[in-house]
Scaffold this active site. Structure first.
Site, PDB file in Angstrom:
ATOM      1  N   GLY A  69       0.869  -1.516   0.093  1.00 14.12           N
ATOM      2  CA  GLY A  69       0.198  -0.061  -0.020  1.00 14.12           C
ATOM      3  C   GLY A  69       0.513   1.040  -0.183  1.00 14.12           C
ATOM      4  CG  HIS A 136     -13.154  13.053 -19.828  1.00  9.75           C
ATOM      5  ND1 HIS A 136     -12.787  14.212 -20.156  1.00  9.75           N
ATOM      6  CD2 HIS A 136     -15.137  13.718 -19.650  1.00  9.75           C
ATOM      7  CE1 HIS A 136     -13.183  15.338 -19.816  1.00  9.75           C
ATOM      8  NE2 HIS A 136     -14.886  15.194 -19.150  1.00  9.75           N
ATOM      9  CG  HIS A 145      -3.820   4.142  -2.892  1.00  7.77           C
ATOM     10  ND1 HIS A 145      -3.599   3.629  -1.959  1.00  7.77           N
ATOM     11  CD2 HIS A 145      -4.817   3.812  -3.462  1.00  7.77           C
ATOM     12  CE1 HIS A 145      -4.446   2.769  -1.842  1.00  7.77           C
ATOM     13  NE2 HIS A 145      -5.058   2.973  -2.225  1.00  7.77           N
TER      14      HIS A 145
END
Length: 208
Positions: A69, A136, A145
Protein backbone atom coordinates in the site's frame (compact mmCIF):
# COMPACT_ATOMS: atom_id res chain seq x y z
CA UNK A 1 10.01 -21.09 -16.68
CA UNK A 2 7.56 -21.16 -13.78
CA UNK A 3 4.17 -19.71 -14.74
CA UNK A 4 2.82 -18.65 -11.35
CA UNK A 5 2.93 -15.02 -10.23
CA UNK A 6 4.98 -13.91 -7.24
CA UNK A 7 3.20 -11.32 -5.09
CA UNK A 8 5.30 -8.99 -2.96
CA UNK A 9 3.38 -8.26 0.23
CA UNK A 10 1.32 -10.30 2.66
CA UNK A 11 -0.96 -7.75 4.33
CA UNK A 12 -4.49 -6.57 3.70
CA UNK A 13 -3.73 -4.94 0.35
CA UNK A 14 -1.99 -8.12 -0.78
CA UNK A 15 -5.07 -10.18 0.11
CA UNK A 16 -7.18 -8.09 -2.26
CA UNK A 17 -4.57 -8.18 -5.03
CA UNK A 18 -4.12 -11.96 -4.77
CA UNK A 19 -7.85 -12.41 -5.26
CA UNK A 20 -7.84 -9.93 -8.18
CA UNK A 21 -5.16 -11.99 -9.91
CA UNK A 22 -7.05 -15.19 -9.25
CA UNK A 23 -10.23 -13.62 -10.65
CA UNK A 24 -8.25 -12.91 -13.82
CA UNK A 25 -7.49 -16.64 -14.07
CA UNK A 26 -3.90 -16.33 -12.87
CA UNK A 27 -2.13 -18.67 -10.47
CA UNK A 28 -0.37 -16.99 -7.55
CA UNK A 29 2.58 -19.14 -6.48
CA UNK A 30 3.94 -17.30 -3.44
CA UNK A 31 3.69 -14.12 -1.46
CA UNK A 32 6.94 -12.56 -0.26
CA UNK A 33 6.51 -10.71 3.03
CA UNK A 34 8.49 -9.36 5.93
CA UNK A 35 9.88 -11.38 8.79
CA UNK A 36 6.75 -10.72 10.87
CA UNK A 37 4.30 -11.70 8.13
CA UNK A 38 1.76 -14.50 8.59
CA UNK A 39 2.54 -17.93 7.16
CA UNK A 40 -0.33 -17.75 4.68
CA UNK A 41 -2.07 -14.94 2.78
CA UNK A 42 -5.60 -15.95 1.66
CA UNK A 43 -4.34 -19.49 1.13
CA UNK A 44 -1.03 -18.58 -0.54
CA UNK A 45 2.21 -19.56 1.23
CA UNK A 46 4.27 -16.61 2.44
CA UNK A 47 8.06 -16.56 2.14
CA UNK A 48 9.57 -14.19 4.68
CA UNK A 49 12.29 -11.80 3.59
CA UNK A 50 13.06 -9.93 0.35
CA UNK A 51 15.99 -12.29 -0.35
CA UNK A 52 13.42 -14.79 -1.61
CA UNK A 53 12.82 -12.59 -4.66
CA UNK A 54 16.23 -13.41 -6.07
CA UNK A 55 15.97 -17.13 -5.26
CA UNK A 56 12.53 -17.40 -6.90
CA UNK A 57 13.86 -15.65 -9.98
CA UNK A 58 16.75 -18.10 -10.16
CA UNK A 59 14.39 -21.09 -10.21
CA UNK A 60 12.37 -19.64 -13.07
CA UNK A 61 9.66 -17.33 -11.75
CA UNK A 62 9.48 -14.27 -13.95
CA UNK A 63 6.13 -12.55 -13.32
CA UNK A 64 5.54 -10.43 -10.25
CA UNK A 65 3.05 -8.06 -8.68
CA UNK A 66 3.94 -5.66 -5.87
CA UNK A 67 0.97 -5.53 -3.46
CA UNK A 68 2.24 -2.90 -1.03
CA UNK A 69 0.00 0.00 0.00
CA UNK A 70 2.83 2.44 0.72
CA UNK A 71 3.52 4.35 -2.50
CA UNK A 72 7.21 4.90 -1.91
CA UNK A 73 7.87 1.32 -0.78
CA UNK A 74 5.88 -0.07 -3.71
CA UNK A 75 8.01 1.96 -6.11
CA UNK A 76 11.27 0.90 -4.45
CA UNK A 77 10.47 -2.82 -4.35
CA UNK A 78 9.27 -2.73 -7.96
CA UNK A 79 12.59 -1.25 -9.02
CA UNK A 80 14.42 -4.03 -7.15
CA UNK A 81 12.27 -6.68 -8.84
CA UNK A 82 12.65 -5.32 -12.36
CA UNK A 83 16.41 -5.07 -11.85
CA UNK A 84 16.30 -8.81 -11.10
CA UNK A 85 14.51 -9.45 -14.39
CA UNK A 86 10.90 -9.74 -13.26
CA UNK A 87 8.03 -8.60 -15.47
CA UNK A 88 5.47 -6.48 -13.59
CA UNK A 89 1.90 -7.71 -13.97
CA UNK A 90 -1.38 -5.84 -13.59
CA UNK A 91 -4.11 -6.90 -11.15
CA UNK A 92 -7.42 -5.73 -12.61
CA UNK A 93 -10.81 -6.80 -11.32
CA UNK A 94 -13.20 -8.22 -13.92
CA UNK A 95 -15.78 -6.05 -12.15
CA UNK A 96 -13.98 -2.81 -13.04
CA UNK A 97 -15.05 -0.77 -16.07
CA UNK A 98 -12.16 0.45 -18.21
CA UNK A 99 -12.55 2.42 -21.42
CA UNK A 100 -10.90 0.83 -24.47
CA UNK A 101 -9.15 4.16 -25.09
CA UNK A 102 -7.65 4.35 -21.59
CA UNK A 103 -3.90 3.74 -21.36
CA UNK A 104 -2.66 1.54 -18.54
CA UNK A 105 0.91 1.11 -17.31
CA UNK A 106 2.50 -1.92 -15.68
CA UNK A 107 2.15 -3.12 -12.10
CA UNK A 108 -1.14 -1.32 -11.53
CA UNK A 109 -4.08 -2.45 -9.39
CA UNK A 110 -7.67 -1.68 -10.37
CA UNK A 111 -10.19 -2.89 -7.80
CA UNK A 112 -13.80 -3.99 -8.14
CA UNK A 113 -16.26 -1.24 -9.01
CA UNK A 114 -13.61 1.16 -10.27
CA UNK A 115 -14.34 3.10 -13.46
CA UNK A 116 -11.67 4.50 -15.79
CA UNK A 117 -13.12 6.56 -18.60
CA UNK A 118 -12.05 7.65 -22.09
CA UNK A 119 -8.39 8.44 -22.77
CA UNK A 120 -7.43 8.44 -19.10
CA UNK A 121 -3.80 7.53 -18.46
CA UNK A 122 -2.79 5.36 -15.51
CA UNK A 123 0.97 5.24 -15.01
CA UNK A 124 2.98 2.29 -13.67
CA UNK A 125 2.32 1.03 -10.12
CA UNK A 126 -0.78 3.18 -9.54
CA UNK A 127 -3.69 1.91 -7.45
CA UNK A 128 -7.28 2.69 -8.46
CA UNK A 129 -9.08 1.34 -5.43
CA UNK A 130 -12.56 -0.04 -4.83
CA UNK A 131 -15.32 2.04 -6.42
CA UNK A 132 -13.04 4.92 -7.44
CA UNK A 133 -13.89 6.82 -10.63
CA UNK A 134 -11.33 8.35 -12.96
CA UNK A 135 -13.04 10.37 -15.66
CA UNK A 136 -11.99 11.25 -19.19
CA UNK A 137 -8.49 12.56 -19.92
CA UNK A 138 -7.24 12.22 -16.34
CA UNK A 139 -3.57 11.45 -15.79
CA UNK A 140 -2.59 9.39 -12.75
CA UNK A 141 1.14 9.49 -11.98
CA UNK A 142 3.50 6.65 -11.17
CA UNK A 143 2.81 4.85 -7.88
CA UNK A 144 -0.07 7.17 -6.97
CA UNK A 145 -2.99 5.78 -4.95
CA UNK A 146 -6.62 6.75 -5.56
CA UNK A 147 -8.45 5.40 -2.50
CA UNK A 148 -11.90 3.76 -2.36
CA UNK A 149 -14.89 5.82 -3.52
CA UNK A 150 -12.75 8.77 -4.66
CA UNK A 151 -14.10 10.60 -7.72
CA UNK A 152 -11.97 12.51 -10.19
CA UNK A 153 -13.78 14.66 -12.76
CA UNK A 154 -12.36 15.10 -16.25
CA UNK A 155 -8.86 16.38 -17.06
CA UNK A 156 -7.49 15.96 -13.54
CA UNK A 157 -3.76 15.33 -13.16
CA UNK A 158 -2.36 13.48 -10.12
CA UNK A 159 1.41 13.54 -9.60
CA UNK A 160 3.63 10.57 -8.88
CA UNK A 161 3.49 9.06 -5.38
CA UNK A 162 0.46 11.12 -4.34
CA UNK A 163 -2.34 9.73 -2.18
CA UNK A 164 -6.02 10.70 -2.29
CA UNK A 165 -7.87 9.40 0.76
CA UNK A 166 -11.22 7.64 0.94
CA UNK A 167 -14.09 9.51 -0.64
CA UNK A 168 -12.22 12.51 -2.06
CA UNK A 169 -13.79 14.60 -4.81
CA UNK A 170 -11.78 16.58 -7.37
CA UNK A 171 -13.41 19.05 -9.77
CA UNK A 172 -12.45 19.19 -13.48
CA UNK A 173 -9.06 20.39 -14.64
CA UNK A 174 -7.29 20.31 -11.26
CA UNK A 175 -3.58 19.55 -11.00
CA UNK A 176 -2.29 17.80 -7.89
CA UNK A 177 1.49 17.68 -7.55
CA UNK A 178 3.84 14.86 -6.71
CA UNK A 179 3.89 13.27 -3.24
CA UNK A 180 0.80 15.24 -2.22
CA UNK A 181 -1.84 13.96 0.20
CA UNK A 182 -5.57 14.70 0.23
CA UNK A 183 -7.29 13.68 3.46
CA UNK A 184 -10.36 11.44 3.44
CA UNK A 185 -13.49 13.19 2.24
CA UNK A 186 -11.61 16.22 0.93
CA UNK A 187 -13.13 18.26 -1.89
CA UNK A 188 -10.41 19.70 -4.11
CA UNK A 189 -11.36 22.86 -6.02
CA UNK A 190 -7.89 24.38 -6.58
CA UNK A 191 -4.47 23.11 -7.62
CA UNK A 192 -2.21 21.47 -5.00
CA UNK A 193 1.57 21.83 -5.06
CA UNK A 194 4.16 19.08 -4.68
CA UNK A 195 4.38 17.58 -1.20
CA UNK A 196 1.39 19.41 0.25
CA UNK A 197 -1.19 17.88 2.59
CA UNK A 198 -4.74 19.20 2.25
CA UNK A 199 -7.95 18.38 4.12
CA UNK A 200 -11.53 19.54 4.35
CA UNK A 201 -14.42 20.89 2.28
CA UNK A 202 -13.15 22.70 0.36
CA UNK A 203 -9.68 21.25 0.82
CA UNK A 204 -7.15 23.61 2.47
CA UNK A 205 -3.44 23.14 2.98
CA UNK A 206 -2.32 22.09 6.45
CA UNK A 207 1.22 21.11 5.55
CA UNK A 208 3.38 22.53 2.78
Amino acid sequence: MRHGIVVVGAGGHAKVCVELLQAMGEKVAYCVGGVDSPDMCVGIPVLKGDAHLESLRQVGYSRLFVAIGSNSLRARLSAVATDQGYQLMNAISPHAVISPSARLGAGIAVMAGAIINAEAEIDDLAIINTGATVDHDCKIGKAAHIAPQTSLAGNVTIGALSFLGVGCKVIPGIQIGEQATVGAGGVVISNICDGATVVGVPARTIKQ
